[in-house]
Design an enzyme around this catalytic site. Structure first.
Site, PDB file in Angstrom:
ATOM      1  N   ARG A 153       0.853  -1.245  -0.175  1.00 20.97           N
ATOM      2  CA  ARG A 153      -0.182  -0.341  -0.104  1.00 20.97           C
ATOM      3  C   ARG A 153       0.906   1.595   0.157  1.00 20.97           C
ATOM      4  NH1 ARG A 153      -1.274   2.769   4.561  1.00 20.97           N
ATOM      5  NH2 ARG A 153      -1.518   1.143   5.765  1.00 20.97           N
ATOM      6  N   HIS A 179      -3.694   4.469   5.109  1.00 23.17           N
ATOM      7  CA  HIS A 179      -4.884   3.552   4.376  1.00 23.17           C
ATOM      8  C   HIS A 179      -6.135   3.675   4.183  1.00 23.17           C
ATOM      9  CE1 HIS A 179      -6.466  -0.074   6.247  1.00 23.17           C
ATOM     10  NE2 HIS A 179      -7.567   0.656   7.044  1.00 23.17           N
ATOM     11  N   TYR A 209       4.060   5.959  11.657  1.00 19.59           N
ATOM     12  CA  TYR A 209       4.477   5.043  11.914  1.00 19.59           C
ATOM     13  C   TYR A 209       4.977   4.086  10.939  1.00 19.59           C
ATOM     14  CZ  TYR A 209       0.371   3.851   9.341  1.00 19.59           C
ATOM     15  OH  TYR A 209      -0.213   3.426   7.636  1.00 19.59           O
TER      16      TYR A 209
END
Length: 367
Positions: free
Chosen positions: A257, A261, A270
């Site tokens: 990805r 998200h 993160y």
């Protein structure tokens, strides 16, 4: 487990004996669908940032996992989405105008504002309603597969889900039930390395997620999720097994990805900023474009024409969607909740109607 790959990172065949037989026009259609998925993501994420739509999910870097498996299935097969499969719907024939109305949540939103933007459903295309709750679509896919089996149909169902969903109870009970009853179900695990902000490394001790199928007594395959040909091959093989009464298959597709998200997420918090760059060489569009070009079915001129045509179509879609009244009629909040309205819902609908008559619809918007 060995990663099954048919195209290398440069789009050249590394397993020619496994190359699927796909007609040239279909190769073009699949590449165009992948390109348009990326273009929609670029424009619609920008729209979310502008406040024109409320929420969006991109599929940058994962386009092959959407188009390859869908092409390998029949239109009568069922697809259960985990929320990043908008391109699947469009590839199956979902009208772009309907998609835009759902994203805007306007008066012609097919789900009447009952869902978040980008949470599509299309009964006529056998594409079941998206759920934001991780993993809940997996048992539904098994149920649909078992229903087809009971009715003597050779339809299969495919459940899309991410690596995070393998940590849910829904995944485990579904695999167990499907294997036990030989449900014609394909468990399509799109492993992009991140369950929102949780890396795969701290979710499980197994070296692969595909090997979890051993415990349930079903076969599995680990494949390159950025290789469209590999995805066509493994999906077609799993579907053939299912139609022959041999039960489910777990497919782990390794991809990445590249974006956030969702439009509400900030991946810089993160993950390392250089990580998406590391995956650019494996970009599924670049690889499949190179393959199609070598086959003589795609050119730079073709791509330029597609982009220009897309620009015109997208502008018309936006103009049309923004001309529609901005929200569904208030009374539609009572629709599609029950097959037949019970007395208390009818009572609430009458109360709302009376309030609107007295004060106008504007008075109810804050209620």
């Amino acid at each position: 487990m060995e990663v099954l790959r048919i195209l290398d990172q440069d789009g050249k065949l590394c397993r020619p004996e496994l190359e699927p037989e796909i007609p040239g026009p279909e190769l073009r259609r699949m590449l165009a669908a992948m390109l348009e998925s990326s273009l929609y993501d670029e424009r619609l994420l920008r729209f979310q940032r502008q406040g024109r739509i409320g929420f969006y999910l991109t599929a940058w870097g994962e386009e092959a996992t959407l188009i390859g498996p869908t092409w390998a299935l029949r239109p009568s097969d069922w697809i259960f989405s985990c929320y990043r499969e908008q391109a699947v719907l469009l590839f199956r024939g979902y009208p772009p105008r309907t998609m835009m109305c759902q994203l805007y949540g306007n008066a012609e939103d097919p789900v009447k504002g009952h869902q978040l933007p980008a949470h599509h459903t299309a009964r006529d295309l056998n594409f079941m309603s998206v759920s934001s709750v991780v993993g809940t679509q997996i048992p539904h896919a098994v149920g649909m597969a078992l229903a087809a089996k009971i009715r003597g149909r050779d339809d299969v169902s495919l459940a899309y889900f991410g690596d995070g969903a393998t940590s849910t109870g829904d995944f485990h009970v579904s695999c167990n039930l499907a294997a036990l009853h030989k449900a014609p179900c394909l468990f399509f695990l799109r492993n992009n390395g991140w369950a929102i902000s949780t890396p795969r490394a701290i979710q499980t001790a197994t070296k692969t997620l595909a090997q979890k199928a051993v415990a349930y007594g079903m076969p599995s395959v680990l494949c390159d999720g950025n290789d469209l040909l590999a995805l066509v091959h493994v999906t077609a093989a799993a579907a053939a097994r299912a139609r022959a009464g041999e039960g489910p298959t777990l497919i782990e597709a390794l991809t990445y990805r590249r974006g956030a998200h969702t439009s509400s997420d900030d991946p810089s918090v993160y993950r390392d900023a250089g990580e998406p760059k590391d995956w650019e060489r494996s970009d599924p569009i670049k690889r499949f474009r190179a393959y199609c070009t070598a086959k003589g079915v795609w050119s730079a001129d073709d791509e330029e024409r597609l982009r220009q045509d897309f620009d015109g179509r997208f502008a018309a879609l936006v103009q049309d969607a923004e001309a529609v009244p901005p929200r569904p009629p208030l009374a539609t909040m009572f629709d599609d909740v029950y097959a037949e309205r019970p007395w208390h819902i009818e009572e609430q609908a009458r109360e709302l109607e009376a309030k609107v008559k007295r004060h106008g619809s504007a008075a109810t918007h804050g209620s």
